[in-house]
Enzyme design. Structure first.
Site, PDB file in Angstrom:
ATOM      1  N   ASN A 156      48.306  68.633  18.884  1.00 59.50           N
ATOM      2  CA  ASN A 156      49.703  68.554  19.320  1.00 59.50           C
ATOM      3  C   ASN A 156      50.249  67.142  19.341  1.00 59.50           C
ATOM      4  O   ASN A 156      51.455  66.938  19.280  1.00 59.50           O
ATOM      5  CB  ASN A 156      49.853  69.192  20.700  1.00 59.50           C
ATOM      6  CG  ASN A 156      48.804  68.709  21.682  1.00 59.50           C
ATOM      7  OD1 ASN A 156      47.616  68.648  21.373  1.00 59.50           O
ATOM      8  ND2 ASN A 156      49.236  68.328  22.856  1.00 59.50           N
ATOM      9  N   THR A 204      51.971  80.828  20.111  1.00 51.37           N
ATOM     10  CA  THR A 204      53.113  80.982  21.011  1.00 51.37           C
ATOM     11  C   THR A 204      54.409  81.015  20.220  1.00 51.37           C
ATOM     12  O   THR A 204      54.505  80.423  19.140  1.00 51.37           O
ATOM     13  CB  THR A 204      53.128  79.847  22.058  1.00 51.37           C
ATOM     14  OG1 THR A 204      54.105  80.160  23.055  1.00 51.37           O
ATOM     15  CG2 THR A 204      53.467  78.495  21.442  1.00 51.37           C
ATOM     16  N   CYS A 332      53.049  56.088  31.577  1.00 52.69           N
ATOM     17  CA  CYS A 332      54.276  56.158  32.355  1.00 52.69           C
ATOM     18  C   CYS A 332      55.077  57.417  32.068  1.00 52.69           C
ATOM     19  O   CYS A 332      55.974  57.763  32.818  1.00 52.69           O
ATOM     20  CB  CYS A 332      55.143  54.935  32.094  1.00 52.69           C
ATOM     21  SG  CYS A 332      54.429  53.468  32.802  1.00 52.69           S
TER      22      CYS A 332
END
Lengths: 408, 127
Positions: A156, A204, A332
């Site tokens: 991914n 999916t 972050c």
């Protein structure tokens, strides 16, 4: 055509629903609202017929011999849970060892971690610098207790496509069940469960221009017949593997999305690869010390992941996010405040993991958008490097590794 | 996560980006953080040796938008202060001014560390 902002270039997180898919779904909310398990009236028959059709559309996309081999779920995460936990529970008598990789999606890794707490053992096979798993490493990890090999089809983050057929062959040779998390690959690259020896496959709808909230698990019925323990008990839907009322409109949308992907994948993949290469070439030829993450060729056609040395990923996104949506492996931007474990697993330094940016194109991406994002990215990187102390030190010829950094 | 207006402003218009030559009289340099943690700040002050007042300050930061904003703000605050006054700047002042969320508090801590390191370097060189 005028550019429309913000530009979406984060299609490996989700995709917009194709209008043709929405159109197919709409009647199933209001007119054709029946329960597919209602066996005694036309509303039920109509819903069952719609679900069967979707099953056939999806089976055709992944090359399943029998549409009954598909079990509908709520999405990729549930499919992965059902596949791994379902095999672990069903075959516990036979063995308690699982082989997987270090770059699986969080769902795959977290399921394995849970199983370890329950007494199973898991081997996490490393990957090479290009993100490819060495099939020999998988062979070496197999023991006489191994009941499952679980390897993602395409990553991914960096898009690297594994040699799934070779892993399938190995699994057959050893008589071990083989699961692949193909959420990022289905509908994007050619894939065939028969030819590749896949026993379980998770996918999916929302990553193939279908709706969120529906996914599927392919469960092989023949050679070998794979059995899984259900996670959800109830009315015995989906051949007992996944109870719960089927979300017919979502399933109809999933089927339509699969049908469109099957018809258009070849052309769409080629178009996106051309655009992706254009984006990649423009950025890499204008920015020094920018590094491509993942395999240069064996990669999803719509994926581009680059680490920009000396700048931090979130600050790059901050410079781009008014006009474009991208993602970063920077700590972050993650909930865990850790940099991307995928980029780190490729052997990149933590600094380069913090500096990674993922561009993911989709069916509706235009060349104008690609050119805009490329130019803007180049501009933002330059601006941030002008204020980066690391870039300044590097330009002065200082080896950053020679500095005693005071980590917090 | 949305950023506060002040963080966005400092990110888009950073104050006092740049460097002084380290051996210029009156200059103190602080370099804090680590590349593998995703944050490095270089903060410099230039002190008037007669008055003890910080006449100029510059920074360069590798880090997220909040880290850039924290160091940019620090340089603004340092200018015009004496060395002793500068030592009183606290990370919580930066958090309040920039409205940093809890996950970004470490950015303000790093900015305070950078100020302290620059002051210490100045004092060491000009003792």
């Amino acid at each position: 055509m005028a550019l429309k902002f913000p530009i979406f270039m984060d299609s490996q997180s989700t995709t917009p629903v194709d209008p043709r898919v929405v159109e197919a779904m709409i009647p199933y909310f209001t007119e054709k609202f029946g329960h597919p398990a209602s066996r005694n009236h036309p509303f039920g028959w109509e819903a069952e017929g719609a679900v069967d059709k979707a099953r056939e559309q999806l089976a055709a996309l992944i090359g399943a011999r029998d549409p009954k081999e598909l079990v509908f779920t709520s999405g990729g995460t549930e499919s992965i849970n059902l596949a791994i936990k379902g095999v672990a529970e069903m075959y516990r008598e036979k063995g308690t060892h699982i082989v997987t990789t270090v770059i699986e999606q969080r769902a795959g890794l977290d399921v394995c971690k849970r199983l370890e707490r329950q007494g199973y053992t898991v081997t996490y096979v490393p990957v090479q610098a290009d993100g490819l798993v060495d099939v020999e490493e998988i062979r070496k990890a197999i023991t006489d207790k191994t009941i499952l090999i679980s390897v993602m089809f395409a990553n991914n983050e960096v898009g690297t496509i594994q040699d799934i057929a070779a892993i399938g062959t190995l699994a057959k040779e050893k008589g071990i069940i083989f699961h692949t998390d193909a959420t990022q690959a289905v509908g994007k690259v050619p894939l065939n469960v028969e030819a590749m020896g896949i026993d379980l496959l998770s996918c999916t709808a929302h990553l193939i221009y279908g709706p969120k909230g529906v996914g599927a698990l392919y469960v092989r019925r023949k050679a070998p017949r794979v059995r899984i323990a259900p996670m959800m008990d109830g009315g015995g839907h989906e051949r007992g593997m996944r109870s719960g009322t089927l979300p017919v409109p979502l399933i109809v949308g999933f089927g339509k999305a699969a049908e469109i992907c099957r018809a258009e994948m070849e052309q769409e993949g080629a178009r996106l690869k051309t655009l992706r290469d254009r984006l990649q070439d423009t950025i890499l030829s204008n920015v020094d010390e920018a590094f491509l993450n993942g395999h240069p060729e064996r990669r999803l056609p719509h994926n581009l992941n680059i680490s920009f040395a000396y700048v931090e990923g979130e600050s790059v996104l901050m410079g781009l996010n008014k006009e474009s949506a991208l993602s970063s492996g920077s700590a972050c931007t993650s909930a865990t405040l850790e940099p991307s474990y995928v980029i780190s697993a490729l052997g990149a330094s933590a600094e380069l993991a913090h500096s990674s940016i993922r561009f993911s194109l989709h069916r509706f991406t235009t060349q104008e958008e690609v050119d805009y994002v490329a130019a803007k990215t180049i501009e933002v990187i330059k601006r941030l490097r002008d204020m980066s102390p690391l870039y300044e030190l590097a330009k002065e010829g200082v080896d950053l590794k020679s500095i005693q950094w005071k980590a917090e | 996560m949305a950023y506060s207006e002040k963080v966005v402003d400092h990110y888009n218009n950073p104050r006092n980006v740049g460097s002084f030559t380290k051996d210029t009289p009156g200059v103190g340099t602080g370099l804090v953080g680590a590349p593998e943690c995703g944050d490095v700040m270089k903060l410099q002050i230039k002190v008037n040796l007669e008055t003890g007042v910080i006449e100029d300050a510059k920074f360069k930061t590798f880090g997220c938008g909040s880290a850039i904003a924290s160091s940019s703000l620090a340089t603004e605050w340092l200018k015009g202060k004496t060395v002793d006054e500068a030592a009183k700047i606290k990370n919580t002042d930066i958090v309040n001014e920039l409205k940093l969320p809890p996950v970004k508090i470490h950015c303000s801590v790093l900015a305070e560390d950078a100020i302290k390191a620059a002051l210490a370097d100045y004092k060491e060189k000009h003792a």
